[in-house]
Design an enzyme around this catalytic site. Sequence first.
Site, PDB file in Angstrom:
ATOM      1  N   ASP A  56     -11.438  -1.838  -2.018  1.00 29.33           N
ATOM      2  CA  ASP A  56     -10.562  -1.039  -2.054  1.00 29.33           C
ATOM      3  C   ASP A  56     -11.179  -0.225  -2.951  1.00 29.33           C
ATOM      4  OD1 ASP A  56      -8.789   1.309  -2.268  1.00 29.33           O
ATOM      5  OD2 ASP A  56      -6.839  -0.105  -2.756  1.00 29.33           O
ATOM      6  N   ASP A  74     -11.775   4.324   2.648  1.00 27.44           N
ATOM      7  CA  ASP A  74     -12.364   2.898   1.070  1.00 27.44           C
ATOM      8  C   ASP A  74     -11.610   2.237   0.927  1.00 27.44           C
ATOM      9  OD1 ASP A  74      -9.161   4.068   1.009  1.00 27.44           O
ATOM     10  OD2 ASP A  74      -9.945   4.430  -1.060  1.00 27.44           O
ATOM     11  N   GLU A  75     -11.191   1.409   1.834  1.00 30.80           N
ATOM     12  CA  GLU A  75     -10.823   0.348   2.576  1.00 30.80           C
ATOM     13  C   GLU A  75     -10.751  -0.763   3.703  1.00 30.80           C
ATOM     14  OE1 GLU A  75      -5.787  -1.296   2.344  1.00 30.80           O
ATOM     15  OE2 GLU A  75      -6.024   1.047   1.592  1.00 30.80           O
TER      16      GLU A  75
HETATM   17 MG   LIG Z   1      -8.966   3.152  -2.613  1.00 31.53          MG
END
Ligand SMILES: [Mg+2]
Length: 410
Positions: free
Chosen positions: A35, A128-129
Amino acid sequence: MDEKKTESRAPWSAWTQASNSSRPGASCRVIAHLDLDAFFAAVEESRDPSLRGKPVIVGGGERGVVATANYEARRYGVHSAMPIRTARTLCPHGVFLPGHHDLYRDYSRRLMSLLATYSPLVEQVSLDEAYVDLTGTERLFGPPEMTARLIQKRVKEELGLSISVGLASNKLVAKVASDYEKPAGFTVVPCGREAEFLAPLAVQRLPGVGPALLRQLRSWGVATIGDLARVPLRTLELSLGEWGEALACRARGEDANPVTPGQIVKSISREHTFETDVFDPRLLESTLIALTEDVCRRLRQSALEARTVTIKIRYANFATHTCSHTLSHPTDVDEAFFREVRALFHRHWRKSSCLRLVGVGLSNLAPRAGQDDLFDQELPLLRELDLKVDAIREKYGKNAVRRGATLSDQ
Ligand SMILES: [Mg+2]
């Protein structure tokens, strides 16, 4: 944030020492959850190093809300989803930026292709993960812990971004682990010690424990995940139904869900054939709106967003036409597509000609950015409404809630 201070925290950083020895013969999967830290703000800092060390707040306009605040800004109490105006009051000297969507998508693509070099099993959760299943990659890359460290280092060097990593035997625990030492965290939960890792953590850290459930759990005196694991299953089942058992499993750190690489869904569509040909514009329009609601709901269920909406109309003589509109930003909010669907319909329908079929499709799909809709002040509220309607329909059936616009459909 505050609960972190009250939790008892131990270092969790080695996989090999305890794993497998605690559960002889157990063959564990090795799953990394990765993350990026304060993603949008971090991209801005990487583009403009003069921003480093300053509070950076990315969000849309004076009437918008905060999409991402970097860690310096968070020290002033600024957080995601807070109105920009409030953020300005808390942090008047902060750097406020409107954000660069295309750039964030580009960074996201680079991250995902980097991850794909380590495993075929990469599941992107948002921009983003992602989860990466590293089971069985030892022979190629060495111990999974080293591989995960290497990924973290490469993300720093090649993308200029800080990422937090959680390594565990399943997705649930890996996700909690990646959040354990943010930013730039690296947390390893050995196989067989999942429950022990979770036990001292605040119960709201467990995915699925939202504000309403948290209130209920607190009223039972449950503060940590360990407290939750000790609640008798019967009690959970009585007040939460089937979800009670699932919650009990989560509290013990059990999760059998596999890492599923993004199914390549190209489009989501639905059409409706009328029993008799129709030329009532109100009925045609309300049917299109109902179909739009349906495809948007499926979009949300798949955690996707769409940019292009297409309508299909088939005349009584079977002549079929499709026409599309592409939005400037992807979204999963019903309302954003309604206007376009209506406009497309009125522009392309030859009035007074009967239709036998109408359809709506969404394409140009991408995983939901999670925070992007925060750029618009209204969209988060509309989205919340959509999610509530989804939940009611899930429970009571599709017709339990109907929009005014779709009532003539009956
Ligand atoms: Mg993040």
